[in-house]
Scaffold this motif. Structure first.
Motif: not given
Ligand SMILES: C[S@@+](CC[C@H](N)C(=O)[O-])C[C@H]1O[C@@H](n2cnc3c(N)ncnc32)[C@H](O)[C@@H]1O
Length: 281
Positions: A25, A29, A32-33, A57, A60-61, A63-64, A70, A73-74
């Motif tokens: 994960d 993430l 993606d960032a 990043y 995103a972490l 949100r995870r 994932v 988020i992405v």
């Protein structure tokens, strides 16, 4: 500025008590960032990351950590080798569902099928994979959710495949008959929804809840498909492996023939199908 390696270690450590696959994960993430693939990321672990990308990043972490998957988020998920856009209006397509695609392709080829309806299409994963693999098939996809149909339509356009999309409660607004009807419907028993992983509970309830025994929609599809299949047409559905005996019985009661199940990569029966022949009087 921190390196990719440092950020991966920090991300993994943040996620390790909350998610099953912290390494994977964190890398998805961070990739993606940075706007790169995971493979490219892992080849460049000693490179520095800008503060701007680090902030993306870290968000995103968070949100995870709060239980979002994932894919949401992405904003995409790979299915059948195709990148499909997803959002909170659709179920994230699962690798298990590729079993349903494989089974449908085999049945379509064996029966020289020309037309196919994907009921409960969600992100359009099944319909788009089928059309991508067999461009000669005339594919229709439908879902009760307008937002899901919008996502599916955009996904088909992004992959340059033509699928006719219809917003419909099962067969209500669908005309005509098909050589194949395929569906990955909601099939989780209502009582089990509360016990699902937090990230699954964030997916649309409409995509999960199959009623008291999980078979409400499956039962309707089995009955209604009999009037919507061309002569000798096939119905294929995904269900929970534990539901296969009950679904087999339902197909039998409704006089489907050549009923069989299809196993996923872990050896579980994940898809089931049968042929329907009209009784010619
Ligand atoms: C389990 S998801 C499957 C999505 C997609 N086929 C996949 O495999 O990723 C089930 C989908 O069924 C749709 N659905 C639920 N009830 C429906 C109904 N009565 N008629 C049509 N679609 C329905 C939901 O909106 C959801 O998109």
């Amino acid at each position: 500025m921190k390196t990719i390696n440092t950020l991966l270690i920090e991300g993994k450590s943040l996620l390790k008590d909350s998610v099953d696959t912290p390494d994977l994960d964190a890398s998805l993430l961070l990739a993606d960032a940075l706007g790169c693939s995971r493979t490219q990321l892992l080849r460049a672990v000693s490179e520095s990351v800008s503060e701007e990308s680090e902030i993306i990043y870290k968000n995103a972490l968070e949100r995870r950590l709060s239980g979002e998957c994932v894919a949401y988020i992405v904003g995409y998920k790979e299915f059948w080798g195709l990148r499909l856009a997803v959002n909170s209006a659709v179920l994230t397509p699962r690798p298990d569902t590729e079993t349903l695609v494989e089974a449908t392709l085999a049945v379509a080829d064996a029966n020289d099928a020309r037309s196919c309806l994907d009921l409960c299409a969600g992100s359009g994963a099944v319909a788009i994979a089928l059309k991508h693999e067999r461009p000669h098939l005339v594919v229709t996809g439908s879902d009760i959710s307008k937002s899901a149909v919008d996502v599916a339509r955009a996904n088909a356009e992004a992959h340059h495949v033509y699928v006719q999309w219809i917003e419909s409660d099962l067969f209500d607004r669908i005309e005509g008959c098909f050589d194949i009807i395929v569906s990955n419907p909601p099939y989780i028993p209502t009582s089990m929804i509360a016990g699902l992983a937090p990230e699954v509970r964030k997916e649309p309830r409409l995509a999960l809840d199959g009623g008291a025994d999980g078979l409400d929609i499956i039962k309707k599809i089995i009955v209604e498909a009999k009037t919507r299949l061309n002569q000798g047409g096939a119905l294929l559905m995904e269900a929970d492996p534990r539901q296969m005996p009950a679904v087999t019985e339902l197909l039998r009661e409704n006089t489907y023939q050549a009923i069989r199940t299809y196993k996923d990569l872990s050896g579980c029966e994940r898809a089931i199908g049968g042929i329907y022949k009209w009784q010619v009087l």
